[in-house]
Design a protein around this motif. Structure first.
Motif, PDB file in Angstrom:
ATOM      1  N   ASP A 218       0.802  -1.225   0.000  1.00  0.00           N
ATOM      2  CA  ASP A 218       0.000   0.000   0.000  1.00  0.00           C
ATOM      3  C   ASP A 218       0.831   1.270   0.000  1.00  0.00           C
ATOM      4  N   THR A 219       2.157   1.141   0.074  1.00  0.00           N
ATOM      5  CA  THR A 219       3.026   2.325  -0.056  1.00  0.00           C
ATOM      6  C   THR A 219       3.593   2.441  -1.467  1.00  0.00           C
ATOM      7  N   GLY A 220       3.265   1.475  -2.343  1.00  0.00           N
ATOM      8  CA  GLY A 220       3.800   1.486  -3.698  1.00  0.00           C
ATOM      9  C   GLY A 220       5.111   0.736  -3.843  1.00  0.00           C
ATOM     10  N   ARG A 221       5.577   0.112  -2.770  1.00  0.00           N
ATOM     11  CA  ARG A 221       6.839  -0.636  -2.804  1.00  0.00           C
ATOM     12  C   ARG A 221       6.614  -2.013  -3.425  1.00  0.00           C
ATOM     13  N   ALA A 222       7.506  -2.434  -4.317  1.00  0.00           N
ATOM     14  CA  ALA A 222       7.438  -3.782  -4.877  1.00  0.00           C
ATOM     15  C   ALA A 222       7.884  -4.776  -3.809  1.00  0.00           C
ATOM     16  N   VAL A 223       7.028  -5.759  -3.511  1.00  0.00           N
ATOM     17  CA  VAL A 223       7.337  -6.718  -2.443  1.00  0.00           C
ATOM     18  C   VAL A 223       7.642  -8.121  -2.968  1.00  0.00           C
ATOM     19  N   GLU A 224       7.335  -8.393  -4.216  1.00  0.00           N
ATOM     20  CA  GLU A 224       7.731  -9.686  -4.809  1.00  0.00           C
ATOM     21  C   GLU A 224       7.608  -9.635  -6.316  1.00  0.00           C
ATOM     22  N   TYR A 225       8.493 -10.392  -6.957  1.00  0.00           N
ATOM     23  CA  TYR A 225       8.432 -10.596  -8.398  1.00  0.00           C
ATOM     24  C   TYR A 225       8.375 -12.094  -8.630  1.00  0.00           C
ATOM     25  N   GLY A 226       7.326 -12.552  -9.284  1.00  0.00           N
ATOM     26  CA  GLY A 226       7.156 -13.978  -9.498  1.00  0.00           C
ATOM     27  C   GLY A 226       7.109 -14.323 -10.970  1.00  0.00           C
TER      28      GLY A 226
END
Length: 245
Positions: A218-226
């Motif tokens: 919800d802050t716009g941070r990328a948390v995972e790439y799958g």
């Protein structure tokens, strides 16, 4: 098999399709469970007042979809229904649970690697910087469904292997206080490599569904790439399309 089946002879919908739709709905909703045997074509035809070719066509359409299988000496048997995944921000683990598919996970790799240019761009981290790489095989009823490869920024959460095998990655993120908000996703298809075919119990070159996803909090941070591959006989994506006004 004791199902309420009927056909409407006044409907423009072909009789075989009416029957196949009712059988498919019974499989999807659990009225016909995996391993159940259908009555033979003669019994079904007599019960519904249909011709044998009509019943055979209905059954064959479900065999072609991977919902039924004809076994010599056994008869026509229900197999595990295909998981239909809605196009929303959900995890495969949650989707399988919701479909009553008893998910299980085997962690193949859980390590820290240098970020490639592709991974760095997706996660917004420095190229060659450390990222977690997690590779998992997701199963349902003991059968492989998908091969999942995720990259996670360092320091985001504790990626304990036992936890990864006990639950889904998104559940672990939520438990760590991460609020998942949105994702950018690409869906495609290609032939299975030898390694993928071995993992997913498919012939080499068999078609696979592919998905690449970058998930944001919800802050716009990328948390995972799958980057994932799925067996299309057991899995599909569902879209709802709206007319733009």
């Amino acid at each position: 098999m004791s199902l309420e089946l009927s056909v409407d002879r006044s409907s423009p919908v072909p009789l075989y399709f009416q029957l196949s739709q009712q059988l498919e709905a019974a499989i999807e909703h659990g009225a016909l469970t995996p391993g159940s045997l259908l009555g033979n074509e003669i019994e079904l035809a007599a019960r519904l007042g249909l011709s044998r070719p009509t019943v055979r066509q209905a059954i064959q359409s479900l065999v072609d979809k991977g919902l039924l299988v004809r076994r010599r000496g056994v008869g026509t048997q229900v197999v595990h229904s295909q998981v239909k995944r809605p196009l929303e921000l959900s995890s495969l683990y949650d989707d399988l649970e919701a479909a009553g598919q008893r998910p299980a996970t085997k962690v193949l790799v859980n390590t820290v690697v240098p970020a490639t240019a592709e991974v760095a761009a997706a996660l917004g981290v420095a190229e060659d910087g450390d990222v977690h790489r997690v590779e998992r095989l997701r199963l349902a009823h003991g059968e492989p469904m998908a091969y999942l490869c995720n990259f996670i920024p360092p320091g985001l959460l504790d990626l304990d292997t036992a936890q990864l095998e006990a639950t889904g990655l998104y559940r672990m993120m939520r438990s760590a206080g991460i609020t998942l908000h949105s994702a950018r996703q690409t869906i495609g298809a290609r032939g299975a490599t030898a390694a993928e075919a071995d993992r997913l119990a498919e012939p080499e070159g068999a078609p696979l569904l592919t998905m690449q996803r970058v998930t944001f909090d919800d802050t716009g941070r990328a948390v995972e790439y799958g980057t994932h591959t799925y067996r299309p006989t057991r899995y599909s994506f569902e879209f709802q399309l709206l007319v733009r006004t």
